[in-house]
Design a protein around this motif. Structure first.
Motif, mmCIF file in Angstrom:
data_model
loop_
_atom_site.group_PDB
_atom_site.id
_atom_site.type_symbol
_atom_site.label_atom_id
_atom_site.label_comp_id
_atom_site.label_asym_id
_atom_site.label_seq_id
_atom_site.Cartn_x
_atom_site.Cartn_y
_atom_site.Cartn_z
ATOM 1 N N HIS A 45 4.711 11.198 -1.825
ATOM 2 C CA HIS A 45 6.593 10.508 -1.587
ATOM 3 C C HIS A 45 6.046 10.419 -0.266
ATOM 4 O O HIS A 45 6.734 9.575 0.187
ATOM 5 N N MET A 46 6.082 11.672 0.661
ATOM 6 C CA MET A 46 6.415 11.540 2.137
ATOM 7 C C MET A 46 4.814 10.737 2.965
ATOM 8 O O MET A 46 5.019 10.029 3.656
ATOM 9 N N LYS A 47 4.231 10.175 1.902
ATOM 10 C CA LYS A 47 2.049 10.032 3.050
ATOM 11 C C LYS A 47 3.644 8.189 2.698
ATOM 12 O O LYS A 47 3.256 7.472 3.832
ATOM 13 N N GLY A 48 3.815 7.683 1.229
ATOM 14 C CA GLY A 48 4.461 6.638 1.381
ATOM 15 C C GLY A 48 5.007 5.882 1.762
ATOM 16 O O GLY A 48 4.908 5.011 2.415
ATOM 17 N N ARG A 49 6.154 6.901 2.299
ATOM 18 C CA ARG A 49 7.648 6.505 2.808
ATOM 19 C C ARG A 49 7.354 6.465 4.315
ATOM 20 O O ARG A 49 7.157 5.782 5.068
ATOM 21 N N ARG A 50 6.082 6.770 5.607
ATOM 22 C CA ARG A 50 5.518 7.290 5.855
ATOM 23 C C ARG A 50 4.694 5.816 6.343
ATOM 24 O O ARG A 50 4.292 5.715 7.435
ATOM 25 N N ILE A 51 4.087 5.505 5.729
ATOM 26 C CA ILE A 51 2.868 4.411 5.877
ATOM 27 C C ILE A 51 3.878 2.869 5.767
ATOM 28 O O ILE A 51 3.679 2.635 6.600
ATOM 29 N N MET A 52 5.186 3.294 4.509
ATOM 30 C CA MET A 52 6.412 1.972 4.479
ATOM 31 C C MET A 52 6.347 1.780 6.098
ATOM 32 O O MET A 52 6.940 0.547 6.196
ATOM 33 N N ALA A 53 6.968 2.763 5.851
ATOM 34 C CA ALA A 53 7.809 2.849 8.203
ATOM 35 C C ALA A 53 6.745 2.465 9.250
ATOM 36 O O ALA A 53 7.702 2.037 10.361
ATOM 37 N N VAL B 259 0.400 -1.397 0.151
ATOM 38 C CA VAL B 259 -0.319 -0.008 -0.163
ATOM 39 C C VAL B 259 1.363 1.199 0.210
ATOM 40 O O VAL B 259 0.370 2.209 -0.712
ATOM 41 N N GLY B 260 1.893 1.070 0.864
ATOM 42 C CA GLY B 260 2.833 2.135 0.695
ATOM 43 C C GLY B 260 3.121 2.099 -0.649
ATOM 44 O O GLY B 260 4.010 3.732 -0.798
ATOM 45 N N ALA B 261 4.058 1.269 -1.286
ATOM 46 C CA ALA B 261 4.655 1.478 -2.341
ATOM 47 C C ALA B 261 3.828 2.450 -3.029
ATOM 48 O O ALA B 261 3.573 2.639 -4.158
ATOM 49 N N LEU B 262 2.501 1.619 -3.264
ATOM 50 C CA LEU B 262 1.623 3.063 -4.544
ATOM 51 C C LEU B 262 1.183 4.140 -3.785
ATOM 52 O O LEU B 262 1.013 5.199 -4.547
ATOM 53 N N VAL B 263 0.801 3.746 -2.765
ATOM 54 C CA VAL B 263 0.668 5.993 -1.989
ATOM 55 C C VAL B 263 2.535 6.795 -2.872
ATOM 56 O O VAL B 263 2.176 7.714 -3.310
#
Length: 76
Positions: A52-60, A43-47
């Motif tokens: 970019h920053m929102k995707g990184r926060r999801i993946m972290a 999900v983070g990779a798709l976001v």
């Protein structure tokens, strides 16, 4: 013969119990981390493609929130 792999994590040097070693909390924290990562990393990779920053926060999230909260909740 196929056996089941059970992850066992040991964290020594903690001050949360008299033995200064944690096995249960660290192991359950790792299992919770892996379960959350299976869902949140794709999900983070798709976001990340759009925000970019929102995707990184999801993946972290599994490493910064899930693992520490589960591991610290169980002192042994």
């Amino acid at each position: 013969m196929v056996g089941a792999f059970v992850p066992v994590c040991v964290q020594c040097g903690t001050r949360s119990n008299p033995c200064r070693c944690k096995v249960v909390g660290s192991t359950l924290g790792f299992v919770a981390f892996a379960a959350a990562a299976v869902v949140e990393w794709p999900v983070g990779a798709l976001v990340y493609l759009f925000r970019h920053m929102k995707g990184r926060r999801i993946m972290a999230h599994p490493a910064t929130v899930v693992y520490p909260s589960v591991s610290n909740a169980i002192p042994i």
